[in-house]
Design a protein around this motif. Sequence first.
Motif, mmCIF file in Angstrom:
data_model
loop_
_atom_site.group_PDB
_atom_site.id
_atom_site.type_symbol
_atom_site.label_atom_id
_atom_site.label_comp_id
_atom_site.label_asym_id
_atom_site.label_seq_id
_atom_site.Cartn_x
_atom_site.Cartn_y
_atom_site.Cartn_z
ATOM 1 N N CYS A 175 0.834 -1.215 0.000
ATOM 2 C CA CYS A 175 0.000 0.000 0.000
ATOM 3 C C CYS A 175 0.861 1.255 0.000
ATOM 4 C CB CYS A 175 -0.914 0.021 1.222
ATOM 5 S SG CYS A 175 -2.288 -1.116 1.164
ATOM 6 N N TYR B 274 -5.186 3.504 -2.834
ATOM 7 C CA TYR B 274 -4.065 3.139 -1.961
ATOM 8 C C TYR B 274 -4.049 4.014 -0.707
ATOM 9 C CZ TYR B 274 -2.273 0.528 -5.985
ATOM 10 O OH TYR B 274 -2.135 -0.353 -7.027
ATOM 11 N N LEU C 157 -6.352 2.805 1.938
ATOM 12 C CA LEU C 157 -6.009 1.527 2.563
ATOM 13 C C LEU C 157 -4.909 1.629 3.614
ATOM 14 C CD1 LEU C 157 -6.060 -0.917 -0.504
ATOM 15 C CD2 LEU C 157 -7.687 -0.846 1.388
#
Length: 357
Positions: free
Chosen positions: A148, A270, A273
């Motif tokens: 991530c 991303y 997350l």
Amino acid sequence: MMSFIRRFQTVLQKHFALAWLILSSITLFGLLRFLARSPQLVELWYSRGLYKWLTRVLSSLSATLPFSLSEISLYLAILAALFWIVRGIWRRRFLRSALELLAGVTVLVLWFYFAWGFNYFRPKIEQQLQLAKVEPDSLTLRENLLWCIESANETWQPLSMWNLRELNDEIERSYSKVYQEMSLPPISGRWPPKFPVIPATLDYTLTSGIFGPFFHEVHLNSHLLPMEMPIILAHEKAHGRGFARESEASFLAVLVCLRSPNRALHYSAYFSLIGPFMARYHRFANTDSLTRLIRPEVIADFDSVQSRIEKYMGRVAGLSQKGYDLYLRANKVEGGVENYTDVVDLVIRWRGSHKAF
């Protein structure tokens, strides 16, 4: 006590509609218990049947209006409830007013479940996609968190405010691709994003977006930052497509943003997350060393989001979070508001099965 019971019976006899509505609420309770144990039935007859028709009709009607029917209806409902309470006190008809309010609440609850809420009881998305079960350990979490961070660092770019129509169209195109690739049942609807007339309703409850189940409308907080907008919009559209659990809506939103050719949508996914993965990995180890791997521009984006939220934190936000937690638990969502972070498990299971997004 006996006089109260006699008065209660008299009111019911004089107001058959109220008696029927009370009976219907009891029936609904029994139906919810039954459907909670019959997810395949919910999937076949509701999520892929009645709901597909309802969302097509309701979202098409509400999409023609530039304002939110859900928001206007909320304010009218509050005013009506206050009027009924004051009238009951003024006329000294406390029991009758209470029953009439109960009738109104019963109608709303009935409509909520038939219009959208039964989706809480459909099979979980990991079952629909046949994702292998994984119990993430510290090494698995670390590997995925690094993925991530590295991906967010790579895809970061300066962002300006979005053209909402263009963003909406791009997300819808990505949804079509994802649904086809994942063999999910197609569902048609129109969910153009709307901003509340009174932004404080979302600000002070720390709500980034909300799906209005009564008229099938997607609402966004007008103060969202550019890096938040794509993932939040995709998340609420997942709710519109019948995925009620927060983790599942977030998972679909990530897939949709990453399926787009627009790298700004990749970054939004991303970026969304990193927080949940950090929170989950922090249970096993200190995350300071990994935080130092995040590029300064991404850190600045986190600071901007935190600054946006901090000014609205307070008692209202706390009560709102507790209320929403109770609501989710009442609808069989394990963990309540913690279900948001369960997107971590879905992402890990998807990556384990498909190796990449």
